[in-house]
Design an enzyme around this catalytic site. Sequence first.
Site, short mmCIF file in Angstrom:
data_model
loop_
_atom_site.label_atom_id
_atom_site.label_comp_id
_atom_site.label_asym_id
_atom_site.label_seq_id
_atom_site.Cartn_x
_atom_site.Cartn_y
_atom_site.Cartn_z
N LYS A 194 0.84 -1.20 0.00
CA LYS A 194 0.00 0.00 0.00
C LYS A 194 0.87 1.25 0.00
CE LYS A 194 -1.79 2.48 3.29
NZ LYS A 194 -1.63 3.82 2.69
N GLU A 268 10.77 0.85 9.80
CA GLU A 268 11.71 1.95 9.52
C GLU A 268 10.97 3.23 9.88
OE1 GLU A 268 14.72 1.71 8.09
OE2 GLU A 268 14.74 -0.25 7.12
N CYS A 302 13.89 10.47 6.36
CA CYS A 302 13.99 9.98 7.73
C CYS A 302 15.42 10.07 8.25
CB CYS A 302 13.46 8.56 7.84
SG CYS A 302 14.04 7.49 6.53
N GLU A 399 11.26 15.17 15.29
CA GLU A 399 11.40 15.10 13.84
C GLU A 399 10.45 16.09 13.18
OE1 GLU A 399 9.93 11.59 11.61
OE2 GLU A 399 11.91 11.56 10.68
P1 NAI Z 1 2.18 7.91 8.57
O1 NAI Z 1 3.05 7.03 9.39
O2 NAI Z 1 0.78 8.12 9.02
O3 NAI Z 1 2.11 7.34 7.06
C1 NAI Z 1 2.95 6.36 6.51
C2 NAI Z 1 2.13 5.25 5.89
O4 NAI Z 1 1.43 4.55 6.91
C3 NAI Z 1 1.07 5.71 4.89
O5 NAI Z 1 0.99 4.78 3.84
C4 NAI Z 1 -0.21 5.68 5.72
O6 NAI Z 1 -1.37 5.50 4.96
C5 NAI Z 1 0.04 4.46 6.58
N1 NAI Z 1 -0.70 4.40 7.83
C6 NAI Z 1 -1.21 5.41 8.58
N2 NAI Z 1 -1.83 4.93 9.68
C7 NAI Z 1 -1.72 3.59 9.64
C8 NAI Z 1 -2.13 2.52 10.49
N3 NAI Z 1 -2.80 2.76 11.62
N4 NAI Z 1 -1.81 1.25 10.15
C9 NAI Z 1 -1.12 0.99 9.03
N5 NAI Z 1 -0.72 1.95 8.17
C10 NAI Z 1 -1.00 3.24 8.47
O7 NAI Z 1 2.92 9.29 8.40
P2 NAI Z 1 2.26 10.74 8.05
O8 NAI Z 1 1.09 10.99 8.95
O9 NAI Z 1 2.04 10.80 6.60
O10 NAI Z 1 3.45 11.72 8.45
C11 NAI Z 1 3.56 12.21 9.78
C12 NAI Z 1 5.00 12.31 10.19
O11 NAI Z 1 5.58 11.01 10.21
C13 NAI Z 1 5.89 13.10 9.26
O12 NAI Z 1 5.82 14.45 9.52
C14 NAI Z 1 7.25 12.52 9.60
O13 NAI Z 1 7.76 13.13 10.75
C15 NAI Z 1 6.95 11.07 9.88
N6 NAI Z 1 7.21 10.23 8.70
C16 NAI Z 1 8.37 9.54 8.64
C17 NAI Z 1 8.69 8.79 7.54
C18 NAI Z 1 9.95 8.07 7.45
O14 NAI Z 1 10.39 7.71 6.37
N7 NAI Z 1 10.60 7.76 8.55
C19 NAI Z 1 7.80 8.74 6.37
C20 NAI Z 1 6.55 9.45 6.54
C21 NAI Z 1 6.30 10.18 7.67
#
Ligand code: NAI
Length: 488
Positions: A194, A268, A302, A399
């Site tokens: 996804k 990650e 990240c 972050e």
């Molecule tokens: P997120 O963690 O909500 O989104 C990442 C993925 O997880 C997306 O595909 C989303 O649809 C999915 N997701 C969301 N809730 C879920 C759940 N309960 N179970 C399974 N999958 C789920 O991140 P978001 O809200 O887009 O970004 C928020 C903050 O997270 C950013 O500002 C950043 O600080 C951090 N982040 C870090 C990343 C990294 O590569 N370490 C990547 C994206 C966000």
Amino acid sequence: MSSKKEKKLKFNAAWDLDPAPEDSKHVSIKKQYDLFINGEFVKPNSKKYFATYNPATDEKISEVADADEKDVDKAVKAARAAFGKWSKLSGKERGKYIYRIARLMQERAREFAVIETMDGGKPIRESRDIDVPLAANHFFYYAGWADKLEYAFPNRNPKPLGVAGQIIPWNFPLLMAAWKIAPALAAGNTVVLKPAETTPLTALKLAELIRDSGLPKGVVNIITGAGKTGAAIVNHPDIDKIAFTGSTNVGKWIQKSIAGTDKKCTLELGGKAANIIFEDAPLDQAVEGIINGIFFNQGHVCCAGSRLFVQESVADIVIRKLKDRMETLRVGDPMDKNTDIGAINSKQQLLKIQEYIEIGKNEGGEIYQPSCSLPKKGNFCKPTIFLNVSQSHRIVQEEIFGPVLAIQTFRTIEEVIEKANNIPYGLSAGVWTDKGSKIFNLTSKLKAGVVWANTYNKFDPTSPFGGYKESGFGREGGLHGLGAYLTI
Ligand code: NAI
Ligand code: MG
């Protein structure tokens, strides 16, 4: 593609591929995308779709299906049904399919790069020169391992895990899909992936590519949706492994959700890397490394070097050079090949970054932004640095995931190691110095999964990547990344 041709492709060797298909010469984006399940695009159970936008213009690009639990179940069933045959195929045969995906990705590289930039806002120079070639390289690299599992893990009887549920973020959409899919397939697993809700389009292009490649149906399923869809994948009882990249909060939630099941998991998560400049470093090169460390991909990285530590004796000169270099950065249209900093991925993320900039000011940090102007439309943010910050400030600890750098100075090695490690995260770090001994000293003492020396944000399929502490666990890339999809 006719079924006859499809058959032919299936049994051809990887080097025997037809020439690039017509659509590699232009970019085609459909108005609406369905779910890629069992080798074909199917309508979502709910009949609901949601829009994906170009964050540089706020224009709607396309609509994608919103998968619910029933769709997830359908995708998992397709992956399970495909697992039997796929896992029994010889490694050599599996490798051929993966090589073919890699080659098709190279042939369609331009199209992938343009769509990646339109959907996510990153500069076209980065999509073209980094994201897409690296994604193809991941497929090439893991294709090579497919028939060598016994050599990779001698006398350990490597076996695939089964069906992998893979959830990826919006900062490197195609690259993260490659990081997840390539090792899973090489190891003999099948996949339900996804993409993130703001950047689904390159994953859907990849679905088209996979369909054209003749990969057996159901081996890779790509479904779209937001957090609810991701949660349905995590909670599906017939998933054997969860691979997640995203926020630390969701990572923690996933761990709780799968507690007590025998699902395997790699996470990650976030980061807040220290980029450390010693007085004996090549300073001009280090300044480039600071710029690349924090402004690459708008800081949506990240492993971004979001905390800078400069040795006191060279702090003034480094900061002057840094400010001068920031003046030359071009912020704006991501499709312009001269752009350095593109659009912030979403309105929501822009609001979060702006909030942190306010927090930084209120905490007493000294802000500096170059004099560049921002486009009137779309989500943009000036490259920003904060001086005079201290270890306890929120902009140092949390972050931000944007083009915002917190700068501290230090006198001794002990002091900088202590400060660099005094953080909940442990994903990456950078060290700039002329002395090899200093590099070795720091690499063993910094609690970070990746430490770059005299460079930053360099990625390669052969080298493992992953974190400590709240940055998650498990490694992707290299042999370690392959091991994460096997029982050994
Ligand atoms: P997120 O963690 O909500 O989104 C990442 C993925 O997880 C997306 O595909 C989303 O649809 C999915 N997701 C969301 N809730 C879920 C759940 N309960 N179970 C399974 N999958 C789920 O991140 P978001 O809200 O887009 O970004 C928020 C903050 O997270 C950013 O500002 C950043 O600080 C951090 N982040 C870090 C990343 C990294 O590569 N370490 C990547 C994206 C966000
Ligand atoms: Mg988008």
